[in-house]
Design a protein around this motif. Structure first.
Motif, PDB file in Angstrom:
ATOM      1  N   ILE A 168       0.839  -1.189   0.000  1.00 20.34           N
ATOM      2  CA  ILE A 168       0.000   0.000   0.000  1.00 20.34           C
ATOM      3  C   ILE A 168       0.875   1.240   0.000  1.00 20.34           C
ATOM      4  N   ARG A 169       0.449   2.210  -0.775  1.00 22.26           N
ATOM      5  CA  ARG A 169       1.171   3.474  -0.863  1.00 22.26           C
ATOM      6  C   ARG A 169       0.586   4.438   0.166  1.00 22.26           C
ATOM      7  N   TRP A 170       1.443   5.030   0.992  1.00 23.00           N
ATOM      8  CA  TRP A 170       0.968   5.856   2.094  1.00 23.00           C
ATOM      9  C   TRP A 170       0.261   7.123   1.623  1.00 23.00           C
ATOM     10  N   SER A 171       0.712   7.714   0.556  1.00 21.94           N
ATOM     11  CA  SER A 171       0.188   9.024   0.148  1.00 21.94           C
ATOM     12  C   SER A 171      -1.272   8.978  -0.272  1.00 21.94           C
ATOM     13  N   ASP A 172      -1.658   7.924  -0.982  1.00 20.98           N
ATOM     14  CA  ASP A 172      -3.015   7.897  -1.524  1.00 20.98           C
ATOM     15  C   ASP A 172      -3.746   6.575  -1.300  1.00 20.98           C
ATOM     16  N   GLY A 173      -3.101   5.634  -0.619  1.00 18.67           N
ATOM     17  CA  GLY A 173      -3.770   4.379  -0.305  1.00 18.67           C
ATOM     18  C   GLY A 173      -3.893   3.403  -1.462  1.00 18.67           C
ATOM     19  N   VAL A 174      -3.225   3.672  -2.560  1.00 22.23           N
ATOM     20  CA  VAL A 174      -3.275   2.741  -3.697  1.00 22.23           C
ATOM     21  C   VAL A 174      -2.637   1.426  -3.271  1.00 22.23           C
ATOM     22  N   THR A 175      -3.264   0.329  -3.670  1.00 20.08           N
ATOM     23  CA  THR A 175      -2.841  -0.990  -3.216  1.00 20.08           C
ATOM     24  C   THR A 175      -2.437  -1.904  -4.367  1.00 20.08           C
ATOM     25  N   SER A 176      -1.712  -2.932  -4.006  1.00 22.97           N
ATOM     26  CA  SER A 176      -1.286  -3.956  -4.945  1.00 22.97           C
ATOM     27  C   SER A 176      -1.352  -5.294  -4.236  1.00 22.97           C
ATOM     28  N   TYR A 177      -1.793  -6.333  -4.946  1.00 22.66           N
ATOM     29  CA  TYR A 177      -1.944  -7.649  -4.342  1.00 22.66           C
ATOM     30  C   TYR A 177      -1.336  -8.737  -5.229  1.00 22.66           C
ATOM     31  N   PHE A 212      -7.632 -11.139   0.774  1.00 22.78           N
ATOM     32  CA  PHE A 212      -6.853 -10.296   1.673  1.00 22.78           C
ATOM     33  C   PHE A 212      -7.120  -8.821   1.368  1.00 22.78           C
ATOM     34  N   ALA A 213      -6.975  -7.993   2.393  1.00 25.27           N
ATOM     35  CA  ALA A 213      -7.118  -6.554   2.206  1.00 25.27           C
ATOM     36  C   ALA A 213      -6.072  -5.826   3.034  1.00 25.27           C
ATOM     37  N   ILE A 214      -5.348  -4.935   2.401  1.00 24.61           N
ATOM     38  CA  ILE A 214      -4.343  -4.138   3.093  1.00 24.61           C
ATOM     39  C   ILE A 214      -4.890  -2.730   3.284  1.00 24.61           C
ATOM     40  N   SER A 215      -4.599  -2.143   4.443  1.00 28.62           N
ATOM     41  CA  SER A 215      -5.062  -0.790   4.732  1.00 28.62           C
ATOM     42  C   SER A 215      -4.038  -0.107   5.622  1.00 28.62           C
ATOM     43  N   ARG A 216      -4.207   1.210   5.800  1.00 27.28           N
ATOM     44  CA  ARG A 216      -3.256   1.937   6.641  1.00 27.28           C
ATOM     45  C   ARG A 216      -3.994   2.922   7.520  1.00 27.28           C
ATOM     46  N   ASN A 217      -3.366   3.228   8.662  1.00 27.21           N
ATOM     47  CA  ASN A 217      -3.848   4.253   9.568  1.00 27.21           C
ATOM     48  C   ASN A 217      -2.685   5.212   9.781  1.00 27.21           C
ATOM     49  N   SER A 218      -2.778   6.360   9.138  1.00 30.03           N
ATOM     50  CA  SER A 218      -1.662   7.299   9.177  1.00 30.03           C
ATOM     51  C   SER A 218      -1.393   7.828  10.575  1.00 30.03           C
TER      52      SER A 218
END
Length: 126
Positions: free
Chosen positions: A50-59, A67-73
């Protein structure tokens, strides 16, 4: 930068787990966080990023949307929600951080990451 992976454990096939990767230190330099896994006797492989700036993901293609990847800045933490786990997904799961810009395709290559966590063991019983 230090990465702390947690959330692993022993579950039955079909169950869910959520892994966490908490970053500390110079976290302002973060760009992409990736998850990789290494099963016994196998090479480490890409899971998600996951890219921190915009949340774009790759699997990884093999995950079939489970599966799901997410972030909490605010918490400097990346999560990996894993559903419908299969016994062959038993592995040590590692998180890694890239501090410079990186294309989505390149997030699949472990050599492109600057920092690694210690790994958390996920065991899926049949």
């Amino acid at each position: 930068v230090q990465l702390q992976a947690s959330g692993g454990g022993l579950v039955q096939a079909g169950a869910s787990l959520r892994l966490s990767c908490a970053a500390s230190g110079r976290t302002s330099s973060r760009y992409t966080t990736g998850w990789f896994r290494q099963a016994p006797g196998k090479e480490r492989e890409f899971v998600a990023a996951i890219r921190w700036s915009d949340g774009v993901t790759s699997y990884a293609d093999s995950l079939k949307g489970r599966f799901a990847i997410s972030r909490n800045s605010a918490k400097n933490t990346v999560y990996l929600q894993m559903n419908s786990l299969e016994p062959e997904e038993t592995a040590v799961y590692y998180c890694a951080l890239r501090t410079l810009p990186l294309s989505l395709v390149a997030t699949r290559e472990q050599g492109n990451y600057d920092y690694w966590g210690q790994g958390t063991l996920v065991t899926v019983s049949s």
